[in-house]
Design a protein around this motif. Structure first.
Motif, PDB file in Angstrom:
ATOM      1  N   LEU A  47      -6.069  -0.192  -6.782  1.00 24.42           N
ATOM      2  CA  LEU A  47      -5.222   1.421  -6.265  1.00 24.42           C
ATOM      3  C   LEU A  47      -6.315   1.897  -6.600  1.00 24.42           C
ATOM      4  O   LEU A  47      -7.819   2.237  -7.453  1.00 24.42           O
ATOM      5  CB  LEU A  47      -4.399   1.829  -8.054  1.00 24.42           C
ATOM      6  N   GLU A  48      -5.744   3.742  -6.646  1.00 23.56           N
ATOM      7  CA  GLU A  48      -7.409   4.990  -6.568  1.00 23.56           C
ATOM      8  C   GLU A  48      -6.745   6.074  -7.744  1.00 23.56           C
ATOM      9  O   GLU A  48      -4.720   6.069  -7.310  1.00 23.56           O
ATOM     10  CB  GLU A  48      -6.718   5.879  -4.951  1.00 23.56           C
ATOM     11  N   PRO A  49      -6.375   6.642  -8.296  1.00 16.81           N
ATOM     12  CA  PRO A  49      -6.212   7.134  -9.308  1.00 16.81           C
ATOM     13  C   PRO A  49      -5.808   8.379  -8.611  1.00 16.81           C
ATOM     14  O   PRO A  49      -7.067   9.042  -7.780  1.00 16.81           O
ATOM     15  CB  PRO A  49      -7.166   7.490 -10.879  1.00 16.81           C
ATOM     16  N   ALA A  66       0.955  -1.054  -0.479  1.00 13.56           N
ATOM     17  CA  ALA A  66      -0.223  -0.112  -0.082  1.00 13.56           C
ATOM     18  C   ALA A  66       0.756   1.562   0.347  1.00 13.56           C
ATOM     19  O   ALA A  66       1.256   0.874   0.491  1.00 13.56           O
ATOM     20  CB  ALA A  66      -0.842   0.381   1.098  1.00 13.56           C
ATOM     21  N   GLU A  67      -0.174   2.253  -0.855  1.00 10.61           N
ATOM     22  CA  GLU A  67       1.167   3.162  -1.173  1.00 10.61           C
ATOM     23  C   GLU A  67       2.181   3.356  -1.991  1.00 10.61           C
ATOM     24  O   GLU A  67       2.435   4.601  -2.217  1.00 10.61           O
ATOM     25  CB  GLU A  67       2.021   3.957   0.909  1.00 10.61           C
ATOM     26  N   ASP A  68       2.184   2.477  -3.274  1.00  7.73           N
ATOM     27  CA  ASP A  68       3.155   2.346  -3.733  1.00  7.73           C
ATOM     28  C   ASP A  68       2.405   3.502  -4.473  1.00  7.73           C
ATOM     29  O   ASP A  68       1.311   3.166  -4.885  1.00  7.73           O
ATOM     30  CB  ASP A  68       3.413   1.041  -4.390  1.00  7.73           C
ATOM     31  N   ARG A  69       3.332   4.025  -5.443  1.00  8.88           N
ATOM     32  CA  ARG A  69       2.465   5.089  -7.233  1.00  8.88           C
ATOM     33  C   ARG A  69       3.186   4.221  -7.380  1.00  8.88           C
ATOM     34  O   ARG A  69       3.990   3.118  -7.985  1.00  8.88           O
ATOM     35  CB  ARG A  69       4.005   6.210  -6.625  1.00  8.88           C
ATOM     36  N   ALA A  70       1.783   4.492  -8.583  1.00 10.70           N
ATOM     37  CA  ALA A  70       1.576   3.623  -9.773  1.00 10.70           C
ATOM     38  C   ALA A  70       1.347   5.060 -10.952  1.00 10.70           C
ATOM     39  O   ALA A  70       1.043   6.076 -11.202  1.00 10.70           O
ATOM     40  CB  ALA A  70       0.495   3.195  -9.939  1.00 10.70           C
ATOM     41  N   THR A  71       1.482   4.829 -12.654  1.00  7.36           N
ATOM     42  CA  THR A  71       1.143   5.657 -13.598  1.00  7.36           C
ATOM     43  C   THR A  71       0.521   4.494 -14.887  1.00  7.36           C
ATOM     44  O   THR A  71       0.658   3.584 -14.671  1.00  7.36           O
ATOM     45  CB  THR A  71       2.388   5.914 -14.347  1.00  7.36           C
ATOM     46  N   PHE A  72      -0.016   5.402 -15.546  1.00 11.41           N
ATOM     47  CA  PHE A  72      -1.257   4.807 -16.488  1.00 11.41           C
ATOM     48  C   PHE A  72      -0.751   5.837 -17.152  1.00 11.41           C
ATOM     49  O   PHE A  72      -1.391   7.841 -16.786  1.00 11.41           O
ATOM     50  CB  PHE A  72      -2.594   4.267 -15.916  1.00 11.41           C
ATOM     51  N   GLU A  73      -1.958   5.527 -18.538  1.00 11.62           N
ATOM     52  CA  GLU A  73      -2.106   6.851 -19.418  1.00 11.62           C
ATOM     53  C   GLU A  73      -3.699   6.754 -19.758  1.00 11.62           C
ATOM     54  O   GLU A  73      -3.824   5.834 -19.458  1.00 11.62           O
ATOM     55  CB  GLU A  73      -1.471   5.829 -21.139  1.00 11.62           C
ATOM     56  N   LEU A  74      -4.007   8.776 -20.351  1.00 12.37           N
ATOM     57  CA  LEU A  74      -5.139   8.778 -19.737  1.00 12.37           C
ATOM     58  C   LEU A  74      -5.285   8.867 -21.625  1.00 12.37           C
ATOM     59  O   LEU A  74      -5.318   8.223 -22.265  1.00 12.37           O
ATOM     60  CB  LEU A  74      -5.791   9.950 -19.531  1.00 12.37           C
ATOM     61  N   PRO A  75      -6.836   8.864 -22.095  1.00 12.59           N
ATOM     62  CA  PRO A  75      -7.416   8.775 -23.348  1.00 12.59           C
ATOM     63  C   PRO A  75      -6.197   9.345 -24.619  1.00 12.59           C
ATOM     64  O   PRO A  75      -6.334   8.727 -25.259  1.00 12.59           O
ATOM     65  CB  PRO A  75      -8.644   8.828 -23.101  1.00 12.59           C
ATOM     66  N   ASP A  76      -5.896  10.491 -24.065  1.00 12.18           N
ATOM     67  CA  ASP A  76      -5.720  11.488 -24.818  1.00 12.18           C
ATOM     68  C   ASP A  76      -3.639  11.005 -24.766  1.00 12.18           C
ATOM     69  O   ASP A  76      -2.526  11.727 -25.382  1.00 12.18           O
ATOM     70  CB  ASP A  76      -5.304  12.971 -24.364  1.00 12.18           C
ATOM     71  N   PRO A 118       0.452  10.445 -18.734  1.00 11.66           N
ATOM     72  CA  PRO A 118       0.153   9.821 -18.003  1.00 11.66           C
ATOM     73  C   PRO A 118      -0.909  10.612 -17.198  1.00 11.66           C
ATOM     74  O   PRO A 118      -0.720  11.721 -17.105  1.00 11.66           O
ATOM     75  CB  PRO A 118       1.852  10.331 -17.806  1.00 11.66           C
ATOM     76  N   HIS A 119      -0.443   9.711 -16.062  1.00 13.04           N
ATOM     77  CA  HIS A 119      -1.469  10.577 -14.965  1.00 13.04           C
ATOM     78  C   HIS A 119      -0.531   9.316 -13.974  1.00 13.04           C
ATOM     79  O   HIS A 119      -1.493   8.253 -14.150  1.00 13.04           O
ATOM     80  CB  HIS A 119      -3.270  10.042 -15.273  1.00 13.04           C
ATOM     81  N   GLU A 120      -0.809   9.582 -12.295  1.00 12.22           N
ATOM     82  CA  GLU A 120      -0.359   8.708 -11.416  1.00 12.22           C
ATOM     83  C   GLU A 120      -1.123   8.337 -10.710  1.00 12.22           C
ATOM     84  O   GLU A 120      -2.760   8.675 -10.513  1.00 12.22           O
ATOM     85  CB  GLU A 120       1.087   9.931 -10.455  1.00 12.22           C
ATOM     86  N   ALA A 121      -0.965   7.258  -9.866  1.00 11.88           N
ATOM     87  CA  ALA A 121      -2.808   6.471  -9.050  1.00 11.88           C
ATOM     88  C   ALA A 121      -1.943   5.823  -7.439  1.00 11.88           C
ATOM     89  O   ALA A 121      -0.174   6.137  -7.642  1.00 11.88           O
ATOM     90  CB  ALA A 121      -3.393   5.349  -9.733  1.00 11.88           C
ATOM     91  N   THR A 122      -2.012   5.575  -6.273  1.00  9.22           N
ATOM     92  CA  THR A 122      -1.596   5.198  -5.514  1.00  9.22           C
ATOM     93  C   THR A 122      -2.080   3.662  -5.238  1.00  9.22           C
ATOM     94  O   THR A 122      -3.410   3.440  -5.457  1.00  9.22           O
ATOM     95  CB  THR A 122      -1.827   5.994  -4.340  1.00  9.22           C
ATOM     96  N   VAL A 123      -1.208   3.005  -4.740  1.00  4.13           N
ATOM     97  CA  VAL A 123      -1.733   1.553  -4.724  1.00  4.13           C
ATOM     98  C   VAL A 123      -2.810   1.366  -3.157  1.00  4.13           C
ATOM     99  O   VAL A 123      -2.366   1.931  -2.109  1.00  4.13           O
ATOM    100  CB  VAL A 123      -0.298   0.463  -4.611  1.00  4.13           C
ATOM    101  N   LEU A 124      -4.084   1.062  -3.537  1.00  9.62           N
ATOM    102  CA  LEU A 124      -4.869   0.902  -2.342  1.00  9.62           C
ATOM    103  C   LEU A 124      -4.263  -0.311  -0.929  1.00  9.62           C
ATOM    104  O   LEU A 124      -4.220  -0.118  -0.178  1.00  9.62           O
ATOM    105  CB  LEU A 124      -6.185   1.339  -2.369  1.00  9.62           C
ATOM    106  N   ALA A 125      -4.511  -1.493  -1.746  1.00  8.79           N
ATOM    107  CA  ALA A 125      -4.658  -2.231  -0.813  1.00  8.79           C
ATOM    108  C   ALA A 125      -4.066  -3.892  -1.904  1.00  8.79           C
ATOM    109  O   ALA A 125      -4.454  -3.689  -3.289  1.00  8.79           O
ATOM    110  CB  ALA A 125      -5.469  -2.764  -0.709  1.00  8.79           C
TER     111      ALA A 125
END
Length: 539
Positions: free
Chosen positions: A441-443, A406-416, A419-426
C-alpha cells in the motif's frame, strides 16, 4: 467435714438473665464449715487451671473443631445451592431475543497488520573489477536520508564517478561498441529518459550513437569520459596518417593523368583532314578527265585511302592508360585507409565500465544507510537504498487477499490517533510455500514529522472491500427470514419481548444489500422499519 453434708441438688429456678446450672449444687448446712469448703473449691479450680495451661493447644483445637461443626450444621440447614434453588422453582416464561435496528454507514473490511517503511530496500554493490589499482572511496559519499536521482553520483571510487541511471538490470559488463543484449537496451532507454540520443532502444546493439551518448553523459555529470582500450589512441593516429598519405597519392595520380597527352593534337587532325580533302579533289579530277588515265586514277585513289587511314590512326600511339591505372590504385588505397580509420575510431570511442554506473528502479531512491567511508577500500555493500516514498506492507490469508485489488482504499491510524488513508498498490501470492499473500500500500501524502514518527512502526490497516453510499439501516443476519414466496423478511417486536409468544410482532418485507461479518443492509419494501426498532433474532 463433719458439718458438711451432700445432698442431691435441686433445680434452681432461673429468672431472666440467670445462667443455667448443671450437675450438683454444694449447700453448706453449717456456716462454720464455709472456709474449709472454699479452700477445697479453690484447690479444685487451681488444679483445673493448671490442667488448662498444660493442654492449651489441645483445648484450642477442640474449640475450633466444635465451632466448625456448628457452622457446618447451620450452613447445611440454611444455605441452598443454585441447582437446588432452580429445582425448587418453576422455569420463567421464555421471551423474544431482539436486537435494535442500526442506522449508519456499513462497510465490509479486510483488516491486516502493516509495517511502515520505505519501500523496496536494496543493498547497493558496485563492481570494482574494472577499477585500476585499489578501489578507494575518494568522495561523493551520500548522507543518510538523501536521495539518489537520475544522473546523480552515488559514490566516487579512485577518482571515477558511479553514475545513477534508471533501470532494473544490474550492470555486469562494460558496454562498448559492438556489444549486444538487454543491458544495451536498458542503457539506451535510460539515455532517452535523460534527453540524450543513444540510438533506437529497439536496437540491442551498442553503436556509435550510444558511444557518443556516453561522452555526453559524462559531460553532464562533470567527469572526463572513461579511457579507451589500451593502444587504441596509437592505432587511431596511425590510421589517420595512413588516410592522409592515401589522399596525397590519389591527388598526385590524378594530376599525372590530367597532364598526360592523349591522341592527336588539333593541328595534326587539321593537317590529316586537309590531306584527305586534297587527295579526294585530285582523284575526282582524274576521274572526270576524258580520256581517263587508268594508272593515274589508280594512284590517286591509293593516295586518298592512305590519307583516310592516317587520319583514323592519328594519335593512337599516345595514351594515359598508365596514369589511369595509378589513379585507380590510389583510390583503392584510400578506401582501405578510410576503413582502417573507421575501425580505429570505433575502438577509440568511449565505453561505459560496469563499475561506473548504478542502475536503480523507481528513482528517486532514499539512502537509508551508508557503509562506505571516504578514504576506505570499498568491500561489500556500499549503502542501502529504498524507495523515496513511505510504504505500507502486510500480509493476509488468501481468502481475504482475493477480495482486494489495486486502487482499493484503506485506513490506518497515525501516532496521534488520527485516521489516515492509503491506496492498495499490489496484491499477490507470497514467496515460497507460504499460504499468505502480500499486500503493498501507499499512504496518502504525509508531513516530514509524520514520516519520522511512522517509519518502522506496525499499524492496523482496514481495507474496505464494500461500503454503502452513506447511512443505511442494518440488522444482524439472524434477523432475516424467508417468506412463503421467497421474499426476505424481518420480524419487528411491538410489545414487551419478555412476554415471549404472547408479545405482539409484525413482519416487514425488506431488500437486503451489503453484507458484512456481523450485519446486513436492509431496505423496507412492505411495512415500516426505523432505527431503534427491535427485530427478533431468536426465541
Amino acid at each position: 467435714m463433719a458439718g458438711l453434708r451432700r445432698r442431691r441438688a435441686r433445680p434452681v429456678e432461673q429468672g431472666e438473665g440467670t445462667p443455667p446450672t448443671e450437675g450438683l449444687d454444694l449447700i453448706l448446712d453449717d456456716p462454720e464449715d464455709a472456709p474449709e469448703e472454699r479452700r477445697r473449691r479453690g484447690s479444685f479450680l487451681a488444679g483445673g487451671a493448671a490442667v488448662y495451661r498444660q493442654n492449651r493447644t489441645l483445648w484450642i483445637v477442640a474449640a475450633v473443631a466444635l465451632l466448625g461443626l456448628v457452622a457446618g450444621l447451620l450452613l447445611g440447614r440454611f444455605v441452598v445451592s443454585p441447582a437446588d434453588a432452580a429445582a425448587g422453582t418453576e422455569p420463567p416464561t421464555p421471551g423474544l431475543v431482539t436486537v435494535p435496528v442500526e442506522f449508519g454507514p456499513l462497510s465490509n473490511d479486510v483488516t491486516i497488520r502493516g509495517e511502515v517503511a520505505y519501500a523496496d530496500p536494496v543493498e547497493v554493490r558496485i563492481d570494482t573489477s574494472t577499477v585500476p589499482g585499489v578501489a578507494v572511496v575518494t568522495g561523493q559519499v551520500p548522507e543518510e536520508g538523501s536521495e539518489l536521482g537520475e544522473a546523480s553520483i552515488a559514490l566516487e571510487i579512485a577518482g571515477r564517478p558511479v553514475i545513477v541511471l534508471p533501470g532494473e538490470l544490474p550492470a555486469y559488463r562494460t558496454l562498448r561498441l559492438g556489444v549486444e543484449g538487454p543491458d544495451v537496451v536498458q542503457f539506451k532507454t535510460a539515455m532517452r529518459a535523460l534527453g540524450l540520443d543513444a540510438g533506437d532502444p529497439a536496437d540491442a546493439v551498442f553503436g556509435v550513437e550510444a558511444a557518443v551518448a556516453v561522452e555526453a553523459l559524462y559531460g553532464r555529470v562533470g567527469y572526463a569520459t572513461p579511457d579507451s582500450e589500451e593502444g587504441s589512441e596509437e592505432s587511431l593516429r596511425a590510421a589517420q596518417e595512413f588516410v592522409r598519405s592515401a589522399e596525397q597519392g590519389l591527388l598526385t595520380a590524378q594530376n599525372d593523368l590530367a597532364t598526360t597527352p592523349v591522341g592527336a593534337t588539333p593541328v595534326e587532325i587539321r593537317q590529316a583532314d586537309n590531306a584527305i580533302a586534297s587527295a579526294s579533289r585530285e582523284f575526282e579530277a582524274a576521274r572526270s578527265a576524258d580520256p581517263q588515265d587508268p594508272v593515274q586514277l589508280g594512284n590517286l585513289l591509293d593516295t586518298l585511302e592512305l590519307a583516310q587511314l592516317q587520319r583514323q590512326e592519328l594519335g593512337a600511339d599516345r595514351t594515359d592508360a598508365t596514369e589511369r591505372a595509378a589513379v585507380d590504385a590510389a583510390l583503392v588505397q584510400l578506401t582501405q585507409a578510410q576503413e582502417e580509420l573507421a575501425r580505429a575510431e570505433e575502438a577509440a570511442l568511449p565505453s561505459l565500465p560496469a563499475g561506473e554506473v548504478l542502475f536503480l528502479a523507481d528513482l528517486p531512491r532514499r539512502v537509508d544507510a551508508v557503509t562506505a567511508e571516504r578514504g576506505s577500500i570499498l568491500e561489500g555493500a556500499a549503502m542501502t537504498v529504498s524507495g523515496a516514498t513511505l510504504g505500507l506492507s502486510g500480509s493476509a490469508a488468501e481468502a481475504d487477499a482475493r477480495l482486494l485489488e489495486a486502487e482499493d482504499r484503506a485506513t490506518f491510524e497515525l501516532p496521534d490517533g488520527a485516521p489516515h488513508e492509503a491506496t492498495v498498490l499490489a496484491v499477490g501470492p507470497g514467496e515460497g510455500d507460504t499460504s499468505r499473500w502480500t499486500i503493498e500500500l501507499e499512504p496518502d501524502p504525509l508531513t516530514p514529522e509524520q514520516i519520522q514518527e511512522l517509519q518502522g512502526s506496525n499499524v492496523r490497516v482496514s481495507i474496505a472491500v464494500g461500503a454503502t453510499d452513506g447511512d443505511v439501516l442494518s440488522v444482524p443476519f439472524a434477523a432475516l427470514t424467508a417468506g412463503p414466496g421467497g421474499e426476505t423478511r424481518v420480524e419487528v417486536s411491538e410489545g414487551d419481548p419478555r412476554e415471549g409468544e404472547r408479545a405482539a410482532t409484525r413482519l416487514v418485507v425488506v431488500r437486503s444489500g451489503l453484507a458484512t461479518s456481523g450485519a446486513v443492509e436492509v431496505t423496507p419494501l412492505e411495512g415500516e422499519l426505523s432505527e431503534g426498532d427491535l427485530v427478533v433474532v431468536g426465541r
